[in-house]
Design a protein around this motif. Sequence first.
Motif, PDB file in Angstrom:
ATOM      1  N   ALA A   7     -14.864  15.000  -2.612  1.00 54.30           N
ATOM      2  CA  ALA A   7     -15.386  14.343  -1.411  1.00 54.30           C
ATOM      3  C   ALA A   7     -14.251  13.967  -0.467  1.00 54.30           C
ATOM      4  O   ALA A   7     -14.393  14.079   0.757  1.00 54.30           O
ATOM      5  CB  ALA A   7     -16.183  13.099  -1.806  1.00 54.30           C
ATOM      6  N   ALA A   8     -13.118  13.536  -1.023  1.00 50.58           N
ATOM      7  CA  ALA A   8     -11.964  13.203  -0.192  1.00 50.58           C
ATOM      8  C   ALA A   8     -11.456  14.437   0.537  1.00 50.58           C
ATOM      9  O   ALA A   8     -11.165  14.399   1.742  1.00 50.58           O
ATOM     10  CB  ALA A   8     -10.863  12.589  -1.055  1.00 50.58           C
ATOM     11  N   ALA A   9     -11.344  15.550  -0.180  1.00 51.58           N
ATOM     12  CA  ALA A   9     -10.860  16.787   0.447  1.00 51.58           C
ATOM     13  C   ALA A   9     -11.801  17.241   1.554  1.00 51.58           C
ATOM     14  O   ALA A   9     -11.360  17.753   2.594  1.00 51.58           O
ATOM     15  CB  ALA A   9     -10.707  17.876  -0.609  1.00 51.58           C
ATOM     16  N   ALA A  10     -13.103  17.037   1.354  1.00 48.38           N
ATOM     17  CA  ALA A  10     -14.088  17.482   2.336  1.00 48.38           C
ATOM     18  C   ALA A  10     -13.965  16.761   3.665  1.00 48.38           C
ATOM     19  O   ALA A  10     -14.377  17.289   4.708  1.00 48.38           O
ATOM     20  CB  ALA A  10     -15.498  17.301   1.771  1.00 48.38           C
ATOM     21  N   VAL A  11     -13.398  15.558   3.660  1.00 48.97           N
ATOM     22  CA  VAL A  11     -13.216  14.818   4.916  1.00 48.97           C
ATOM     23  C   VAL A  11     -11.758  14.833   5.359  1.00 48.97           C
ATOM     24  O   VAL A  11     -11.336  14.027   6.183  1.00 48.97           O
ATOM     25  CB  VAL A  11     -13.741  13.367   4.808  1.00 48.97           C
ATOM     26  CG1 VAL A  11     -15.239  13.355   4.577  1.00 48.97           C
ATOM     27  CG2 VAL A  11     -13.014  12.580   3.710  1.00 48.97           C
ATOM     28  N   GLY A  12     -10.978  15.768   4.816  1.00 48.38           N
ATOM     29  CA  GLY A  12      -9.616  15.965   5.287  1.00 48.38           C
ATOM     30  C   GLY A  12      -8.579  15.051   4.704  1.00 48.38           C
ATOM     31  O   GLY A  12      -7.482  14.914   5.271  1.00 48.38           O
ATOM     32  N   LEU A  13      -8.859  14.433   3.571  1.00 47.64           N
ATOM     33  CA  LEU A  13      -7.890  13.553   2.931  1.00 47.64           C
ATOM     34  C   LEU A  13      -7.100  14.313   1.871  1.00 47.64           C
ATOM     35  O   LEU A  13      -7.618  15.227   1.218  1.00 47.64           O
ATOM     36  CB  LEU A  13      -8.595  12.363   2.275  1.00 47.64           C
ATOM     37  CG  LEU A  13      -9.340  11.404   3.204  1.00 47.64           C
ATOM     38  CD1 LEU A  13     -10.078  10.354   2.387  1.00 47.64           C
ATOM     39  CD2 LEU A  13      -8.394  10.738   4.192  1.00 47.64           C
ATOM     40  N   GLY A  98      -7.161   8.191   1.424  1.00 45.68           N
ATOM     41  CA  GLY A  98      -8.164   7.136   1.432  1.00 45.68           C
ATOM     42  C   GLY A  98      -7.750   6.048   0.468  1.00 45.68           C
ATOM     43  O   GLY A  98      -7.307   6.338  -0.653  1.00 45.68           O
ATOM     44  N   VAL A  99      -7.881   4.798   0.896  1.00 42.67           N
ATOM     45  CA  VAL A  99      -7.418   3.670   0.086  1.00 42.67           C
ATOM     46  C   VAL A  99      -8.588   2.732  -0.180  1.00 42.67           C
ATOM     47  O   VAL A  99      -9.306   2.328   0.748  1.00 42.67           O
ATOM     48  CB  VAL A  99      -6.285   2.894   0.798  1.00 42.67           C
ATOM     49  CG1 VAL A  99      -5.786   1.761  -0.082  1.00 42.67           C
ATOM     50  CG2 VAL A  99      -5.143   3.834   1.154  1.00 42.67           C
ATOM     51  N   SER A 100      -8.771   2.388  -1.443  1.00 42.34           N
ATOM     52  CA  SER A 100      -9.818   1.448  -1.823  1.00 42.34           C
ATOM     53  C   SER A 100      -9.650   0.119  -1.094  1.00 42.34           C
ATOM     54  O   SER A 100      -8.529  -0.346  -0.855  1.00 42.34           O
ATOM     55  CB  SER A 100      -9.776   1.217  -3.329  1.00 42.34           C
ATOM     56  OG  SER A 100     -10.726   0.262  -3.724  1.00 42.34           O
ATOM     57  N   LEU A 108       0.151  -1.731  -0.024  1.00 40.81           N
ATOM     58  CA  LEU A 108      -0.006  -0.710   1.015  1.00 40.81           C
ATOM     59  C   LEU A 108       1.210  -0.697   1.938  1.00 40.81           C
ATOM     60  O   LEU A 108       1.723   0.375   2.302  1.00 40.81           O
ATOM     61  CB  LEU A 108      -1.282  -0.967   1.820  1.00 40.81           C
ATOM     62  CG  LEU A 108      -1.647   0.107   2.844  1.00 40.81           C
ATOM     63  CD1 LEU A 108      -1.769   1.473   2.202  1.00 40.81           C
ATOM     64  CD2 LEU A 108      -2.939  -0.258   3.559  1.00 40.81           C
ATOM     65  N   LEU A 109       1.723  -1.858   2.288  1.00 43.38           N
ATOM     66  CA  LEU A 109       2.925  -1.914   3.125  1.00 43.38           C
ATOM     67  C   LEU A 109       4.136  -1.346   2.388  1.00 43.38           C
ATOM     68  O   LEU A 109       4.994  -0.692   2.990  1.00 43.38           O
ATOM     69  CB  LEU A 109       3.190  -3.358   3.555  1.00 43.38           C
ATOM     70  CG  LEU A 109       2.167  -3.943   4.545  1.00 43.38           C
ATOM     71  CD1 LEU A 109       2.377  -5.439   4.698  1.00 43.38           C
ATOM     72  CD2 LEU A 109       2.247  -3.244   5.897  1.00 43.38           C
ATOM     73  N   LEU A 117       5.748   8.579   6.751  1.00 42.90           N
ATOM     74  CA  LEU A 117       4.935   9.585   7.447  1.00 42.90           C
ATOM     75  C   LEU A 117       3.538   9.740   6.842  1.00 42.90           C
ATOM     76  O   LEU A 117       2.744  10.547   7.343  1.00 42.90           O
ATOM     77  CB  LEU A 117       5.659  10.936   7.445  1.00 42.90           C
ATOM     78  CG  LEU A 117       7.010  10.956   8.174  1.00 42.90           C
ATOM     79  CD1 LEU A 117       7.624  12.347   8.129  1.00 42.90           C
ATOM     80  CD2 LEU A 117       6.860  10.485   9.620  1.00 42.90           C
ATOM     81  N   THR A 118       3.237   8.994   5.795  1.00 40.23           N
ATOM     82  CA  THR A 118       1.877   9.022   5.257  1.00 40.23           C
ATOM     83  C   THR A 118       0.963   8.155   6.119  1.00 40.23           C
ATOM     84  O   THR A 118       1.410   7.223   6.787  1.00 40.23           O
ATOM     85  CB  THR A 118       1.835   8.499   3.813  1.00 40.23           C
ATOM     86  OG1 THR A 118       2.480   7.217   3.766  1.00 40.23           O
ATOM     87  CG2 THR A 118       2.504   9.457   2.850  1.00 40.23           C
ATOM     88  N   THR A 119      -0.335   8.482   6.106  1.00 43.73           N
ATOM     89  CA  THR A 119      -1.336   7.684   6.809  1.00 43.73           C
ATOM     90  C   THR A 119      -2.465   7.353   5.841  1.00 43.73           C
ATOM     91  O   THR A 119      -2.662   8.041   4.835  1.00 43.73           O
ATOM     92  CB  THR A 119      -1.896   8.423   8.041  1.00 43.73           C
ATOM     93  OG1 THR A 119      -2.439   9.683   7.619  1.00 43.73           O
ATOM     94  CG2 THR A 119      -0.826   8.647   9.087  1.00 43.73           C
ATOM     95  N   TYR A 120      -3.219   6.311   6.180  1.00 44.18           N
ATOM     96  CA  TYR A 120      -4.207   5.777   5.249  1.00 44.18           C
ATOM     97  C   TYR A 120      -5.494   5.409   5.977  1.00 44.18           C
ATOM     98  O   TYR A 120      -5.476   4.968   7.130  1.00 44.18           O
ATOM     99  CB  TYR A 120      -3.647   4.542   4.533  1.00 44.18           C
ATOM    100  CG  TYR A 120      -2.332   4.805   3.853  1.00 44.18           C
ATOM    101  CD1 TYR A 120      -2.282   5.298   2.557  1.00 44.18           C
ATOM    102  CD2 TYR A 120      -1.122   4.590   4.526  1.00 44.18           C
ATOM    103  CE1 TYR A 120      -1.067   5.575   1.942  1.00 44.18           C
ATOM    104  CE2 TYR A 120       0.096   4.855   3.911  1.00 44.18           C
ATOM    105  CZ  TYR A 120       0.117   5.344   2.620  1.00 44.18           C
ATOM    106  OH  TYR A 120       1.312   5.613   2.022  1.00 44.18           O
ATOM    107  N   ARG A 121      -6.621   5.588   5.278  1.00 45.98           N
ATOM    108  CA  ARG A 121      -7.931   5.181   5.793  1.00 45.98           C
ATOM    109  C   ARG A 121      -8.655   4.392   4.713  1.00 45.98           C
ATOM    110  O   ARG A 121      -8.594   4.747   3.524  1.00 45.98           O
ATOM    111  CB  ARG A 121      -8.779   6.385   6.186  1.00 45.98           C
ATOM    112  CG  ARG A 121      -8.246   7.191   7.359  1.00 45.98           C
ATOM    113  CD  ARG A 121      -9.292   8.184   7.841  1.00 45.98           C
ATOM    114  NE  ARG A 121     -10.379   7.494   8.530  1.00 45.98           N
ATOM    115  CZ  ARG A 121     -11.596   8.018   8.714  1.00 45.98           C
ATOM    116  NH1 ARG A 121     -11.887   9.214   8.233  1.00 45.98           N
ATOM    117  NH2 ARG A 121     -12.526   7.346   9.359  1.00 45.98           N
TER     118      ARG A 121
END
Length: 359
Positions: A7-13, A98-100, A108-109, A117-121
């Motif tokens: 599911a994560a891969a399907a939304v581009g994560l 994706g982060v719980s 997270l910090l 260069l990583t990003t999180y949702r």
Amino acid sequence: MDRAARAAAAVGLSGLLVPPGPDMVWLCGYRPIAITERLTLLVLTPDSSDSRLLVPALERPDAEESPGAGALRISTWRDGQDPYAAAAGLLRPHGRYGVSDSAWALHLLGLQEALPLTTYRALTVALPMLRAVKDEHEVARLAAAGAAADATYEEILSVRFAGRRETDLAADLARLLREHGHSQVDFTVVGAGPNGANPHHEAGGRVIADGDMVVLDFGGLKDGYGSDTTRTVHVGEPTDEERAVHEIVRAAQQAAFEAVRPDVPCQEVDRMARAVIEDAGYGEHFVHRTGHGIGVTTHEPPYLVEGEDQPLVPGMCFSIEPGVYLPGRFGVRIEDIVTCTETGGRRLNATPHEMAIVN
């Protein structure tokens, strides 16, 4: 875990980062003895061979005993080492994860500093329905939790209300939930008289009196899955208006329940309940959404609220709990947990909706 990674891969994560909390328990069954400042992280990737559970070295024996350990590689870090450097070795330098929601800002910090260069949702944004559709075993656990809450309600009706404090009744509810198998009690709302007009009233020192309407909203976790039910009772004989308002809420709850079927937007269930209350002239006194999802936590997606166009799917489980709250006077709420099936809704609570008269 595989389904979540897909599911994560399907939304581009690039994957999912899950710290201790409900998501970790749901995914791999690991529940650290204590959630501390030591970094613990489940890293799920579309390539299951790369999925890891990073734990402090002193906690490795417990992690290896978790139900999902056989499907994971366990990595460790020791006190005195940099935990974020250890985590960075498990992530892609330019990854989007994706982060719980239960992640600590501290962690997270720390990851952001180690891998700038990583990003999180947030998972509730990226995958809001991840836990929403339950399998038959999950529904069975929710049904068992609902039955335990029902048994609690049936017993509380024989308890003396008049002359006792709200906190006394709340303690009775908590005790009965535990006696009926709950390992965790999350809330015991007892709102008597005017306190019932506050939907999330915290039980206090008010002495319940003859003539009070009393809102009882209680639940917690049994075998890892939630209960949440509300009934509104009356001490002695109610007035005509109190009966009428209770009947309006009962009809609204029934209308919302009858709207449950696959492919119906969540907001439509809210609209059906709200229409009954608005038509009766109490619309401004229905001040919250009609319902929320339930599973390994007592509040989770989906939410039955205006603006939520997510369609219902068989296996979704959620509350239906309309209410009317008259400030300074009384409140009424009726709540069941409901699961969506192929043919409509199925209640997981079975106690009567009619107003019970208590002493």
